[in-house]
Design a protein around this motif. Structure first.
Motif, PDB file in Angstrom:
ATOM      1  N   SER A   1      34.584  57.079  27.272  1.00  0.00           N
ATOM      2  CA  SER A   1      33.978  55.833  26.790  1.00  0.00           C
ATOM      3  C   SER A   1      34.898  55.092  25.828  1.00  0.00           C
ATOM      4  N   ALA A   2      35.645  55.858  25.005  1.00  0.00           N
ATOM      5  CA  ALA A   2      36.501  55.228  23.993  1.00  0.00           C
ATOM      6  C   ALA A   2      37.735  54.574  24.593  1.00  0.00           C
ATOM      7  N   HIS A   3      38.241  55.098  25.709  1.00  0.00           N
ATOM      8  CA  HIS A   3      39.542  54.649  26.200  1.00  0.00           C
ATOM      9  C   HIS A   3      39.516  53.979  27.573  1.00  0.00           C
ATOM     10  N   VAL A   4      38.380  54.018  28.253  1.00  0.00           N
ATOM     11  CA  VAL A   4      38.278  53.376  29.572  1.00  0.00           C
ATOM     12  C   VAL A   4      37.418  52.130  29.458  1.00  0.00           C
ATOM     13  N   ASP A   5      37.917  51.035  29.984  1.00  0.00           N
ATOM     14  CA  ASP A   5      37.134  49.801  30.050  1.00  0.00           C
ATOM     15  C   ASP A   5      36.128  49.977  31.188  1.00  0.00           C
ATOM     16  N   THR A   6      34.957  50.523  30.843  1.00  0.00           N
ATOM     17  CA  THR A   6      33.994  50.886  31.881  1.00  0.00           C
ATOM     18  C   THR A   6      33.438  49.670  32.621  1.00  0.00           C
ATOM     19  N   GLU A   7      33.360  48.537  31.943  1.00  0.00           N
ATOM     20  CA  GLU A   7      32.871  47.344  32.630  1.00  0.00           C
ATOM     21  C   GLU A   7      33.880  46.880  33.682  1.00  0.00           C
ATOM     22  N   ARG A   8      35.161  46.961  33.351  1.00  0.00           N
ATOM     23  CA  ARG A   8      36.181  46.582  34.343  1.00  0.00           C
ATOM     24  C   ARG A   8      36.184  47.573  35.501  1.00  0.00           C
ATOM     25  N   LEU A   9      36.077  48.863  35.176  1.00  0.00           N
ATOM     26  CA  LEU A   9      36.028  49.870  36.239  1.00  0.00           C
ATOM     27  C   LEU A   9      34.814  49.652  37.121  1.00  0.00           C
ATOM     28  N   ALA A  10      33.663  49.399  36.507  1.00  0.00           N
ATOM     29  CA  ALA A  10      32.443  49.174  37.282  1.00  0.00           C
ATOM     30  C   ALA A  10      32.584  47.965  38.200  1.00  0.00           C
ATOM     31  N   SER A  11      33.280  46.942  37.723  1.00  0.00           N
ATOM     32  CA  SER A  11      33.427  45.728  38.540  1.00  0.00           C
ATOM     33  C   SER A  11      34.303  45.969  39.758  1.00  0.00           C
ATOM     34  N   ARG A  12      35.111  47.033  39.718  1.00  0.00           N
ATOM     35  CA  ARG A  12      36.001  47.327  40.832  1.00  0.00           C
ATOM     36  C   ARG A  12      35.415  48.352  41.805  1.00  0.00           C
ATOM     37  N   ILE A  13      34.281  48.929  41.424  1.00  0.00           N
ATOM     38  CA  ILE A  13      33.583  49.862  42.314  1.00  0.00           C
ATOM     39  C   ILE A  13      32.421  49.125  42.958  1.00  0.00           C
ATOM     40  N   ARG A  14      32.317  49.207  44.256  1.00  0.00           N
ATOM     41  CA  ARG A  14      31.220  48.536  44.952  1.00  0.00           C
ATOM     42  C   ARG A  14      29.963  49.399  44.888  1.00  0.00           C
ATOM     43  N   PHE A  15      28.911  48.860  44.294  1.00  0.00           N
ATOM     44  CA  PHE A  15      27.617  49.542  44.356  1.00  0.00           C
ATOM     45  C   PHE A  15      26.524  48.530  44.093  1.00  0.00           C
ATOM     46  N   SER A  16      25.359  48.838  44.594  1.00  0.00           N
ATOM     47  CA  SER A  16      24.191  47.977  44.412  1.00  0.00           C
ATOM     48  C   SER A  16      23.348  48.559  43.285  1.00  0.00           C
ATOM     49  N   THR A  17      23.086  47.745  42.292  1.00  0.00           N
ATOM     50  CA  THR A  17      22.294  48.208  41.151  1.00  0.00           C
ATOM     51  C   THR A  17      20.840  48.388  41.557  1.00  0.00           C
ATOM     52  N   SER A  18      20.273  49.524  41.167  1.00  0.00           N
ATOM     53  CA  SER A  18      18.881  49.816  41.492  1.00  0.00           C
ATOM     54  C   SER A  18      17.948  49.134  40.503  1.00  0.00           C
ATOM     55  N   GLU A  19      16.820  48.652  41.015  1.00  0.00           N
ATOM     56  CA  GLU A  19      15.797  48.094  40.135  1.00  0.00           C
ATOM     57  C   GLU A  19      14.938  49.203  39.530  1.00  0.00           C
ATOM     58  N   THR A  20      14.972  50.387  40.122  1.00  0.00           N
ATOM     59  CA  THR A  20      14.252  51.534  39.586  1.00  0.00           C
ATOM     60  C   THR A  20      14.959  52.039  38.336  1.00  0.00           C
ATOM     61  N   VAL A  21      14.179  52.428  37.334  1.00  0.00           N
ATOM     62  CA  VAL A  21      14.741  53.029  36.124  1.00  0.00           C
ATOM     63  C   VAL A  21      14.229  54.461  36.045  1.00  0.00           C
ATOM     64  N   THR A  22      15.091  55.422  36.350  1.00  0.00           N
ATOM     65  CA  THR A  22      14.711  56.822  36.308  1.00  0.00           C
ATOM     66  C   THR A  22      14.921  57.383  34.907  1.00  0.00           C
ATOM     67  N   PRO A  23      14.336  58.562  34.606  1.00  0.00           N
ATOM     68  CA  PRO A  23      14.588  59.185  33.294  1.00  0.00           C
ATOM     69  C   PRO A  23      16.070  59.400  33.017  1.00  0.00           C
ATOM     70  N   LEU A  24      16.826  59.798  34.047  1.00  0.00           N
ATOM     71  CA  LEU A  24      18.262  59.999  33.856  1.00  0.00           C
ATOM     72  C   LEU A  24      18.950  58.687  33.505  1.00  0.00           C
ATOM     73  N   MET A  25      18.629  57.617  34.233  1.00  0.00           N
ATOM     74  CA  MET A  25      19.225  56.316  33.932  1.00  0.00           C
ATOM     75  C   MET A  25      18.947  55.918  32.488  1.00  0.00           C
ATOM     76  N   PHE A  26      17.711  56.115  32.063  1.00  0.00           N
ATOM     77  CA  PHE A  26      17.331  55.725  30.709  1.00  0.00           C
ATOM     78  C   PHE A  26      18.092  56.548  29.678  1.00  0.00           C
ATOM     79  N   ALA A  27      18.142  57.884  29.867  1.00  0.00           N
ATOM     80  CA  ALA A  27      18.799  58.754  28.900  1.00  0.00           C
ATOM     81  C   ALA A  27      20.285  58.437  28.782  1.00  0.00           C
ATOM     82  N   VAL A  28      20.948  58.231  29.921  1.00  0.00           N
ATOM     83  CA  VAL A  28      22.376  57.918  29.906  1.00  0.00           C
ATOM     84  C   VAL A  28      22.612  56.563  29.254  1.00  0.00           C
TER      85      VAL A  28
END
Length: 697
Positions: A344-371
């Motif tokens: 988290s400290a050294h990777v630009d996670t937003e830039r990495l996420a923008s380069r990975i293709r995925f569809s964001t889920s509208e469901t919010v699971t307990p794991l999603m919330f905790a993370v």
């Protein structure tokens, strides 16, 4: 068809586990159904340590036989006969079948333990290209000069490009911490448009633990709780001499290996581990299949020293241990937290996420919330005080929070006692500030502040001094004066001991009449806010409106769009009576005070959360059937409902989260676990992010 990402390393021990954890942490906030695929695994195919780590950490639904279809032995037979296409075909067929089940599949490249390690990057590139999966490349900078790293990164890029792979970025891992910035500058200069992130080497990630020794030697754990088995082994020695000659070797982190009939050494180890004035060894391995006598075992268990019995002789055990290297394994909370903190400290996670293709889920699971809670706390790190600094659970949670870079911490208590307790249980809290309230130079100013705040109650400076020595009051005043951003207490203190100082010193938000509580209820497919289920017994209509307003704000702070249901035994105008009238009046007051909030009430629970029932009982209301904030009329109803939902719906109840205070203070249950403490501290930090900083008093 699901989206996917292939993580491959360019050399052995590059740190693919760190990359996999970081990527899954990113995905777990956004994607519901995540699968794993590993084209080749070691051994007989019945287990894989990296898959087990990720499945355990992220509670993934993964079948090993499907996720890992081929062993190195299977692949070797094809490769030796020149039939690499058979390996690729088998992987493509298994992957195609697997990806139908998931929204996203993370593919984990090989471990360089097979018969053709020198060509494994080519094999991984071939597999990634044929699977149609973009690649995250992991390159090790371990034991490399900074000038050599750009060439290694370029070589990996060249191999991947030659095979037609799409590269989303490069993670350079295990860099010399002192020269990390230099390496990063060289990489940017050599290829300014290529996304690359540099992580420093963390010794804790490659440190060997007693648990890893026990597993590798097929040992039996005779003593030590799971947390104790995570102690790091700095070095190991043979117990082949008399006790006076062995004692000087028993330093912190030493693993002693001795025959199981050496009761004298076992008793000496127990004495060492029990004394706060002596170093804390990592553990004891007893050999030759000999088990210490019952009384010696009782002494060892009382000392909390991890003890493992193995069938090997002492020499063979030492030889096996010498060849072991530490890994990040399932249950290694310290290592996982450290890996995620560095990522988290050294990777630009937003830039990495923008380069990975995925569809964001509208469901919010307990794991999603905790993370998401942990990541949001990391994004704007706050300083939290924990008054119960000598409690073992607090110390273990503190280590995890610090390693994970979630918050900065202040622990209250005698520094010597806290340090001894931390050493005895093998945790590292060196990054925390430790303050003894009775000896702190802050005591006079905090006492003066307390006397000022309570002057109307006749509190003198002398009485204030005596009161502020109490860690709960000292910690609360650190919050009030802006020296820290929030406080978490209650592992050993009662709720009253946590809340009373906050009410006296911090007080409530202007316009809010009382402190209340919210449970964040993580159901399988959504997160709801329930209030008040822990503090106010029978609030008035005015207080109920305050609770609803505070709960809506709490929900919004945690990414929950507030749609407020004022719960009653009656929906709309269908019922009457003093209890439903209270809810009706509270609803009117809330609508008047907060015209920005969508509100329904009075409304029954089923009409609030079930769309079909809501449409039937309260047609045309946007909240009915879609409520996210449920406000109960009294403590009896709220507490019973949250516990019923928690048990019957297999929901995770996070809280209680205190609300209505000007600055965040949260209460733990005295039966809290380490994960409970970690979550509550992260929640407190997020609450603090929305509060204006206080000036230091």
């Amino acid at each position: 068809m699901s989206e996917s990402l292939y993580i491959t390393s360019a050399s052995p021990r590059a740190g693919k586990a760190v990359a996999a954890l970081g990527v899954l942490e990113l995905l777990a906030r956004r994607v519901d159904r995540i699968g794993l695929f590993r084209p080749l695994i070691d051994g007989d195919g019945t287990r894989d340590a990296l898959v087990e780590l990720l499945v355990d950490r992220y509670d993934l639904d993964v079948d090993l036989a499907t996720a890992c279809p081929m062993t190195y032995a299977d692949a070797a037979r094809h490769l030796e006969s020149g039939h690499q296409d058979a390996v690729v075909t088998a992987a493509v067929e298994a992957f195609t079948s697997l990806r139908q089940k998931y929204d996203f599949v993370l593919v984990l490249g090989t471990d360089y333990t097979g018969p053709a390690a020198s060509t494994e990057l080519d094999l991984n590139a071939t597999l990634a290209a044929n699977l149609g999966t973009p690649v995250l490349s992991v390159v090790s900078a371990w034991d490399s000069e900074p000038d050599d790293v750009p060439a290694a990164v370029a070589q990996a890029r060249h191999v991947l490009a030659d095979h037609g792979c799409t590269l989303v970025g490069t993670l350079v891992n295990r860099a010399d911490p002192v020269r990390r910035d230099e390496i990063e500058a060289l990489l940017v200069a050599s290829a300014p448009d290529e996304p690359v992130w540099v992580l420093p080497d963390l010794p804790v990630l490659s440190a060997l633990t007693v648990d890893e020794v026990a597993t590798a030697l097929d040992g039996t754990v005779l003593a030590g709780e799971p947390a104790d088995l995570q102690r790091e082994v700095d070095r190991f020695v043979a117990g082949s001499a008399h006790v006076p000659n062995v004692l000087p070797l028993l330093d912190t982190g030493v693993l002693l290996v001795a025959a199981g009939d050496r009761a004298d050494l076992a008793v000496a180890m127990a004495a060492f581990a029990s004394s706060p004035d002596l170093p804390t060894p990592a553990g004891l391995v007893v050999t030759l299949g000999l088990i210490p006598d019952p009384l010696t075992q009782q002494l060892l268990r009382a000392s909390r020293l991890p003890v493992v019995a193995v069938e090997l002789d002492t020499y063979a055990a030492l030889h096996e241990i010498e060849g072991l290297r530490g890994e990040i394994r399932a249950g290694s909370r310290r290592k996982i937290a450290a890996a995620l903190g560095e990522f988290s400290a050294h990777v630009d996670t937003e830039r990495l996420a923008s380069r990975i293709r995925f569809s964001t889920s509208e469901t919010v699971t307990p794991l999603m919330f905790a993370v998401d809670v942990l990541e949001r706390a990391r994004a704007d790190r706050k300083r939290i005080v924990l008054p119960e600094g000598t409690d073992e659970r607090i110390l273990r949670a503190a280590e995890e929070l610090l390693h994970g870079r979630v918050v900065d911490l202040v622990l209250l208590g005698d520094p010597g006692v806290i340090a001894a307790k931390a050493a005895a249980i093998g945790v590292d809290i060196s990054a925390a500030e430790i303050i003894d309230p009775a000896r702190s130079p802050l005591l006079p100013s905090l006492a003066a502040r307390y006397a000022e705040l309570r002057a109307h109650k006749g509190v003198t400076l002398g009485r204030a001094h005596d009161r502020v020595i109490d860690p709960s009051y000292f910690g609360t005043l650190l919050v009030e004066t802006g020296r820290v951003d929030g406080m978490v207490s209650g592992a050993t203190h009662t709720t009253a001991e946590t809340i009373r100082p906050a009410l006296e010193v911090i007080k409530t938000v202007p316009g809010v009449s009382l402190v209340s509580s919210t449970f964040l209820m993580c159901l399988p497919d959504r997160v709801l806010a329930f209030a008040d289920c822990a503090v106010n017994v029978d609030p008035s209509a005015e207080q109920l409106a305050d609770i609803a307003s505070s709960t809506a704000d709490t929900a919004a702070a945690f990414g929950i769009v507030p749609r407020v249901a004022m719960v009653s035994y009656s929906t709309g105008e269908s019922g009457s009576g003093i209890d439903v009238e209270k809810v009706r009046l509270a609803t009117s007051l809330l609508v008047e005070r907060r015209p920005d909030l969508p509100v329904a009430g009075p409304i029954q629970y089923d009409a609030a959360v079930d769309p079909a029932v809501g449409a039937s009982k309260m047609p045309g209301n946007d909240v009915a059937g879609h409520a996210t904030v449920l406000v109960f009329p009294d403590l009896n109803t709220g507490n019973a409902t949250y516990k019923a939902v928690q048990r019957s719906a297999e929901a995770v109840a996070v809280g209680p989260v205190l609300q209505g205070l000007r600055r965040p203070v949260n209460d733990l249950s005295r039966g809290c676990t380490v994960p409970d403490i970690v979550n509550t501290v992260a929640i407190t930090a997020i609450q603090a992010q929305s509060v204006a900083p206080a000036s230091r008093g």
